[in-house]
Design an enzyme around this catalytic site. Structure first.
Site, PDB file in Angstrom:
ATOM      1  N   ASN A 143       0.781  -1.243   0.000  1.00 20.52           N
ATOM      2  CA  ASN A 143       0.000   0.000   0.000  1.00 20.52           C
ATOM      3  C   ASN A 143       0.814   1.295   0.000  1.00 20.52           C
ATOM      4  O   ASN A 143       0.320   2.324  -0.458  1.00 20.52           O
ATOM      5  CB  ASN A 143      -1.027  -0.016   1.138  1.00 20.52           C
ATOM      6  CG  ASN A 143      -0.383  -0.118   2.491  1.00 20.52           C
ATOM      7  OD1 ASN A 143       0.472  -0.966   2.709  1.00 20.52           O
ATOM      8  ND2 ASN A 143      -0.760   0.738   3.396  1.00 20.52           N
ATOM      9  N   GLY A 181       2.787  -5.558   7.253  1.00 22.54           N
ATOM     10  CA  GLY A 181       1.782  -6.281   6.465  1.00 22.54           C
ATOM     11  C   GLY A 181       0.611  -6.672   7.346  1.00 22.54           C
ATOM     12  O   GLY A 181       0.378  -6.088   8.411  1.00 22.54           O
ATOM     13  N   GLY A 182      -0.106  -7.679   6.909  1.00 22.46           N
ATOM     14  CA  GLY A 182      -1.314  -8.091   7.618  1.00 22.46           C
ATOM     15  C   GLY A 182      -1.004  -8.961   8.834  1.00 22.46           C
ATOM     16  O   GLY A 182       0.064  -9.576   8.922  1.00 22.46           O
ATOM     17  N   GLY A 184       1.910 -11.796   9.602  1.00 22.16           N
ATOM     18  CA  GLY A 184       2.793 -11.370  10.699  1.00 22.16           C
ATOM     19  C   GLY A 184       2.895 -12.419  11.797  1.00 22.16           C
ATOM     20  O   GLY A 184       3.983 -12.736  12.275  1.00 22.16           O
ATOM     21  N   GLU A 191       4.787  -4.338  12.018  1.00 22.98           N
ATOM     22  CA  GLU A 191       3.876  -3.205  11.782  1.00 22.98           C
ATOM     23  C   GLU A 191       2.658  -3.783  11.084  1.00 22.98           C
ATOM     24  O   GLU A 191       2.708  -4.092   9.887  1.00 22.98           O
ATOM     25  CB  GLU A 191       4.555  -2.149  10.899  1.00 22.98           C
ATOM     26  CG  GLU A 191       5.787  -1.510  11.522  1.00 22.98           C
ATOM     27  CD  GLU A 191       5.457  -0.552  12.644  1.00 22.98           C
ATOM     28  OE1 GLU A 191       4.308  -0.095  12.723  1.00 22.98           O
ATOM     29  OE2 GLU A 191       6.348  -0.275  13.459  1.00 22.98           O
ATOM     30  N   CYS A 208      -2.961   1.410   6.702  1.00 22.89           N
ATOM     31  CA  CYS A 208      -3.087   0.781   8.021  1.00 22.89           C
ATOM     32  C   CYS A 208      -3.755   1.720   9.021  1.00 22.89           C
ATOM     33  O   CYS A 208      -4.284   1.272  10.028  1.00 22.89           O
ATOM     34  CB  CYS A 208      -1.715   0.354   8.521  1.00 22.89           C
ATOM     35  SG  CYS A 208      -0.518   1.689   8.520  1.00 22.89           S
TER      36      CYS A 208
HETATM   37  P1  NAP Z   1       0.346  -9.138   3.417  1.00 24.68           P
HETATM   38  O1  NAP Z   1      -0.521  -9.924   2.548  1.00 24.68           O
HETATM   39  O2  NAP Z   1       0.474  -9.506   4.845  1.00 24.68           O
HETATM   40  O3  NAP Z   1       1.785  -9.123   2.700  1.00 24.68           O
HETATM   41  C1  NAP Z   1       2.834  -8.363   3.216  1.00 24.68           C
HETATM   42  C2  NAP Z   1       4.142  -8.947   2.749  1.00 24.68           C
HETATM   43  O4  NAP Z   1       4.318 -10.238   3.319  1.00 24.68           O
HETATM   44  C3  NAP Z   1       4.244  -9.119   1.230  1.00 24.68           C
HETATM   45  O5  NAP Z   1       5.538  -8.782   0.805  1.00 24.68           O
HETATM   46  C4  NAP Z   1       4.010 -10.610   1.068  1.00 24.68           C
HETATM   47  O6  NAP Z   1       4.596 -11.181  -0.092  1.00 24.68           O
HETATM   48  C5  NAP Z   1       4.712 -11.139   2.295  1.00 24.68           C
HETATM   49  N1  NAP Z   1       4.372 -12.511   2.620  1.00 24.68           N
HETATM   50  C6  NAP Z   1       3.192 -13.148   2.474  1.00 24.68           C
HETATM   51  N2  NAP Z   1       3.297 -14.437   2.883  1.00 24.68           N
HETATM   52  C7  NAP Z   1       4.577 -14.605   3.289  1.00 24.68           C
HETATM   53  C8  NAP Z   1       5.311 -15.698   3.808  1.00 24.68           C
HETATM   54  N3  NAP Z   1       4.751 -16.897   4.030  1.00 24.68           N
HETATM   55  N4  NAP Z   1       6.612 -15.523   4.099  1.00 24.68           N
HETATM   56  C9  NAP Z   1       7.205 -14.321   3.926  1.00 24.68           C
HETATM   57  N5  NAP Z   1       6.565 -13.243   3.418  1.00 24.68           N
HETATM   58  C10 NAP Z   1       5.257 -13.383   3.118  1.00 24.68           C
HETATM   59  O7  NAP Z   1      -0.089  -7.584   3.413  1.00 24.68           O
HETATM   60  P2  NAP Z   1      -0.508  -6.652   2.222  1.00 24.68           P
HETATM   61  O8  NAP Z   1      -1.840  -7.088   1.699  1.00 24.68           O
HETATM   62  O9  NAP Z   1       0.620  -6.476   1.261  1.00 24.68           O
HETATM   63  O10 NAP Z   1      -0.648  -5.256   3.021  1.00 24.68           O
HETATM   64  C11 NAP Z   1      -1.786  -4.917   3.711  1.00 24.68           C
HETATM   65  C12 NAP Z   1      -1.609  -5.098   5.203  1.00 24.68           C
HETATM   66  O11 NAP Z   1      -0.461  -4.399   5.668  1.00 24.68           O
HETATM   67  C13 NAP Z   1      -2.772  -4.508   5.972  1.00 24.68           C
HETATM   68  O12 NAP Z   1      -3.149  -5.377   6.993  1.00 24.68           O
HETATM   69  C14 NAP Z   1      -2.207  -3.227   6.540  1.00 24.68           C
HETATM   70  O13 NAP Z   1      -2.855  -2.752   7.688  1.00 24.68           O
HETATM   71  C15 NAP Z   1      -0.794  -3.630   6.815  1.00 24.68           C
HETATM   72  N6  NAP Z   1       0.061  -2.439   6.922  1.00 24.68           N
HETATM   73  C16 NAP Z   1       0.543  -2.067   8.149  1.00 24.68           C
HETATM   74  C17 NAP Z   1       1.311  -0.900   8.277  1.00 24.68           C
HETATM   75  C18 NAP Z   1       1.863  -0.444   9.599  1.00 24.68           C
HETATM   76  O14 NAP Z   1       2.837   0.317   9.568  1.00 24.68           O
HETATM   77  N7  NAP Z   1       1.326  -0.859  10.721  1.00 24.68           N
HETATM   78  C19 NAP Z   1       1.584  -0.154   7.141  1.00 24.68           C
HETATM   79  C20 NAP Z   1       1.062  -0.569   5.920  1.00 24.68           C
HETATM   80  C21 NAP Z   1       0.316  -1.720   5.821  1.00 24.68           C
HETATM   81  P3  NAP Z   1       3.700 -11.537  -1.375  1.00 24.68           P
HETATM   82  O15 NAP Z   1       3.218 -10.223  -1.872  1.00 24.68           O
HETATM   83  O16 NAP Z   1       4.669 -12.211  -2.258  1.00 24.68           O
HETATM   84  O17 NAP Z   1       2.598 -12.429  -0.910  1.00 24.68           O
END
Ligand code: NAP
Length: 480
Positions: free
Chosen positions: A156, A232-233, A237, A252, A286
């Protein structure tokens, strides 16, 4: 003018390399292919980690003035090429071009702050003689880099959230391997380009493109990786936290941020701030405002104005200067949001506006009367949907706000210092904005959540703290 890059290579151990397999990067608004990137293999990742061992030695040996100079040059490069960076963010992701430009400027800030914080990585003298037996000892502690950081980032904010890991890592003398989100890898590669142009020594930074499910485990479980910095999500996490073993972890994660509007609030200000906080980046932030608790005397007025302003948002072509809101990152995500809204409506919620989908676009949606057990009320929506509630008073607003498992940031609109302080004391969040919505952030403040919203803090100086360890030095003096 659209950016069209072809056949990007990934930046692995100081070299731009291609892969046997590739991943297409799509523009979510029309499914056109923006570019392709390599799909790294587990072997690629292992090779990268081996190289990063040398990179970590190089990084730790770099004098502070060199780190500062590299970071300053990288920031200047991004600023100079801001248009290309913004086009890339907007094409591969779901941000409008105006939102993408803001992200680029924030990234420049993040890297500049990293340059400045490099000179402030301090230690302290330790008064050893506070304990009997500590007489005739003098010493101090200083902070040293932990080694190699594995950074995993979401789609995002595909540039600035990567910068929030790379900037502090370089400032603090670490090597870093970034695995960006598969849907938005191009901005992270552009960030690597800035550091190459700035003269960062090879092997200190790698950006490895590929599926988390294929290369994630190697990065997360490898003993040479001393810290996993994940944004990420919550599901991913939690999974990574279990796998990582004995290493530092910074998480995060998501939220479903509350905003409280009390009867004494400046209503126009509250409405404008809430609309922007709820629908910026199509709610894929987020910090997005998800639940709004309005005190009963102003509830009707707030609801009316809020819906009036929501329907004025221009949804459409991301590249148009007039567009306020673009698509979700994929049609699949838009369908997920659609299902959540439909489920809430079936359970008795009232639709005040929105609720329609067209491909990856989902209209800005306002719901009222959402039963508290609905998935949309307790989980993160990560889409352009906001829930309005009427509450009798501040106590009830705080209680409702705290009822969920998340706690990233919150906002409250009130003119009462006492009420603001009550909210500050009682709300379970990592940050609270008074007379603003909870999506306000600058890149130098401590940023992170409580409960399922995360572990640790980013915000350059705070990330540096996480990426370094204190080492104690004690001299035992002769006692003649
Ligand atoms: P996501 O689906 O959790 O993916 C985040 C990252 O994790 C991606 O690079 C993804 O790679 C990787 N990933 C997925 N499965 C994995 C595994 N088994 N091993 C290692 N890495 C893996 O999140 P998203 O849809 O990209 O982002 C949205 C989420 O991020 C929301 O929940 C949002 O709230 C959160 N977020 C939090 C913050 C904060 O600072 N608190 C900031 C921004 C976003 P792939 O793309 O290859 O699957």
């Amino acid at each position: 003018m659209a950016t069209h890059l072809t056949g990007q290579r990934m930046f692995l151990a100081g070299k731009w390399v291609s892969g046997e397999r590739t991943i297409d990067v799509y523009d979510p608004q029309d499914n056109s292919v923006v570019d392709t990137v390599p799909a790294a293999t587990a072997d690629d990742m292992l090779r990268c980690i081996e190289a990063a061992k040398t990179g970590a030695e190089t990084a730790a040996a770099m004098p502070v003035h060199e780190r500062m100079s590299i970071l300053t040059k990288a920031a200047a490069y991004i600023e100079e090429h801001a248009d290309r960076y913004a086009q890339t963010i907007s094409r591969e992701g779901s941000k409008t071009i105006r939102e993408a430009r803001k992200e680029v400027m924030r990234c420049v800030q993040t890297i500049r702050i990293s340059a400045e914080e490099t000179r402030r990585i301090h230690g302290e003298t330790i008064p050893f003689d506070q304990t009997p037996g500590g007489e005739n000892r003098v010493g101090y502690y200083y902070r040293f880099p932990i080694g190699i950081i594995g950074a995993i980032t979401p789609f995002n904010d595909p540039l600035n959230l990567v910068a929030h890991k790379v900037g502090p890592a370089i400032a603090s003398g670490n090597a870093i391997i970034v695995k960006p989100a598969t849907v938005t890898p191009l901005s992270a590669l552009l960030l690597a380009e800035a550091f190459v142009q700035a003269g960062l020594p090879p092997k200190v930074l790698s950006v490895v493109t590929g599926h988390g499910s294929e290369i994630g485990d190697v990065l997360v479980t490898h003993p040479a990786i001393r810290m996993i910095s994940f944004t990420g999500g919550v599901e991913v996490g939690e999974e990574l936290t279990k796998k990582a073993g004995l290493k530092k972890i910074s998480m995060e994660l998501g939220s479903n941020s509350p905003l409280i509007v009390l009867a004494d609030a400046d209503l126009d200000d509250a409405v404008a701030s809430a609309v922007s906080g709820a629908f910026g980046a199509a709610g894929q932030n987020c910090l997005s405002v998800q639940r709004i608790y309005v005190e009963e005397p102003v509830s009707y007025a707030f609801k009316t104005k809020f819906v009036e302003q929501t329907v004025q948002l221009q949804v459409g072509d991301k590249q148009s200067e007039l567009t306020d809101m673009g698509p979700l990152i994929t049609e699949k995500e838009a369908k997920r949001v659609e299902r959540l809204v439909d489920d809430a409506l079936e359970q008795g919620a009232t639709l005040l506006t929105g609720g329609t989908r067209n491909g990856a676009f989902y209209s800005p949606t306002v719901l009222a009367d959402v039963p508290e057990e609905c998935a949309i009320a307790v989980n993160e929506i990560f889409g352009p949907v906001v829930l309005l509630y009427t509450v009798p008073d501040l106590n009830e607003a705080i209680e409702q706000s705290n009822k969920v498992d998340y706690g990233l940031q919150a906002g409250i609109f009130t003119k009462s210092i006492d009420k603001a302080h009550k909210a500050i004391a009682k709300m379970q969040v990592g940050g609270i904005m008074i007379n603003d919505s909870g999506d306000y952030r600058i890149d130098a403040m401590p940023f992170g959540g409580v409960k399922k919203s995360g572990l640790g803090r980013e915000g350059v100086a705070f990330a540096i703290e996480e990426m370094t360890e204190p080492k104690v030095v004690c001299f035992k003096l002769a006692t003649d």
